[in-house]
Write an enzyme that holds these catalytic residues in place. Sequence first.
Site, PDB file in Angstrom:
ATOM      1  N   LYS A 107     -32.409 -17.909  21.540  1.00 50.12           N
ATOM      2  CA  LYS A 107     -32.098 -16.889  20.532  1.00 50.12           C
ATOM      3  C   LYS A 107     -31.496 -15.634  21.164  1.00 50.12           C
ATOM      4  O   LYS A 107     -30.791 -14.882  20.498  1.00 50.12           O
ATOM      5  CB  LYS A 107     -33.328 -16.571  19.720  1.00 50.12           C
ATOM      6  CG  LYS A 107     -33.707 -17.786  18.870  1.00 50.12           C
ATOM      7  CD  LYS A 107     -34.833 -17.560  17.935  1.00 50.12           C
ATOM      8  CE  LYS A 107     -34.991 -18.715  16.967  1.00 50.12           C
ATOM      9  NZ  LYS A 107     -35.530 -19.941  17.588  1.00 50.12           N
ATOM     10  N   ASP A 108     -31.752 -15.416  22.457  1.00 46.90           N
ATOM     11  CA  ASP A 108     -31.132 -14.283  23.152  1.00 46.90           C
ATOM     12  C   ASP A 108     -29.600 -14.372  23.142  1.00 46.90           C
ATOM     13  O   ASP A 108     -28.926 -13.345  23.129  1.00 46.90           O
ATOM     14  CB  ASP A 108     -31.584 -14.241  24.618  1.00 46.90           C
ATOM     15  CG  ASP A 108     -33.041 -13.793  24.776  1.00 46.90           C
ATOM     16  OD1 ASP A 108     -33.494 -12.957  23.974  1.00 46.90           O
ATOM     17  OD2 ASP A 108     -33.699 -14.278  25.713  1.00 46.90           O
TER      18      ASP A 108
END
Length: 459
Positions: A107-108
Amino acid sequence: MQYISTRGQAAKIGFCDVLLAGLARDGGLYVPENWPTLDTAPNANYANRAASIMAPFVGDEIDRNVFGQLCADAYSTFRHPEVAPLVEIGPNEYLLELFHGPTLAFKDVALQLVGKLFDHVLTQRNQRVMIVGATSGDTGGAAFDGVASCRNVDLVMLYPNNRVSDVQRRQMTTIMSPNVHAVAIDGTFDDCQDLVKAMFNDQKFRDANQLSAVNSINWVRVMAQVVYYITATEKLGRSAVFSVPTGNFGNVLAGWIAKQMGASIEGFVVASNTNDILTRFFESKKLIANEVVPTLSPSMDIQVSSNFERLLFEMNNRDGLATAKQLTSFRATGNLDVAQSVYQQWISGVFVGRRCNDEQTLATMQDVYQQSGMLIDPHTAVGLSAGRQSAGVDYPKNMPMITLATAHPAKFPDAVRRATGQTPQMPEHLADLMTRPERSVSLANDLQAVQAFVAGCRN
Ligand SMILES: *Cc1c(COP(=O)(O)O)cnc(C)c1O
């Protein structure tokens, strides 16, 4: 580039408005008016390549050089120089490591960029927003890290008290920036999500507090994920199948978009844990919702995959009203059928669904450790097991299979220990995570109390 809603009723808007809006006013999700063709050359630098792949989606709303710099800033926070390295683990078997960002989950890749974009667009417009969201795990920490240094953003993230892991909670509560707030709700993840929805549906509150969203239906998150499918096939130099550990269908949808743009991708294995609504859909052409069952891969414990709406819209030949009707009936009955001809055109030969239960997850983690000494996280293991089930059955054995490694093993140490007896090592920047001081607020599952808190957080 203009964006339209999957439910056909909202006005067309440009990239920056899509970034800030999240959900369309008609309840639909934004998609670009057309899928651009990949016509730029490979570039060894991930941030440069990302900027050129995403440029057609941004259009002329952000200067090309400025956008390039935002990408460079976003990906400079990754610990690996390649950002998303492709690692060979066996004959025709690869992992695409997406966990080298600050909070150790894929998700980064999107949220680091989303944070930089919010900062840029809001500064230009001299505007401030309040992002509210709910997290059952990895989104919370990634969103905190993405916006903690933004000057024009406040963030309130609700999480179910005692129902996220210690690592996941601490990735929010140990960040001391005054603009981010972790709120433990006395309830479940669904309660948290209902509170967020209720705040968005309260138009007066929504407008008064300039509410905004960064959950996985935000188009910009999907867009940022298209990039690594393309860089992976460019590195490989031949066509491949991707096996994708799937929850909300955002990640695998990004792969489908890369294929639409012309990346050399044969197809996708949609990997589910015991929460296998999508696998059952690909087997039966029927979408039927069940109860959520907790598993070792909690970020995939989802029954209704919100991003699936974007694929349904394509399957309806981009007819928004038909899509809205289909989804309303699905909400009412828990049931959605797709015609054989539509299935043939859009699904057959592109997507297959495979499932992997907890026992198979642990066995796959153990097998990889014994084979190569490598520790993998339970979400990655679900993807790898699904890919192995599919290789030689749905695809020839000599076709490269790339499994997306969506989390670092240190994020799920208990499952890793159970499978291998080994304790995965935390990367250095988080080595003292478990002893850092925490800051968090507890609130009852009560809309008024949460709204009062959110209003009080506005700077
Ligand atoms: C969010 C998440 C997933 C699921 O991704 P979707 O885009 O929701 O399908 C898989 N693995 C991990 C580790 C995640 O954090």
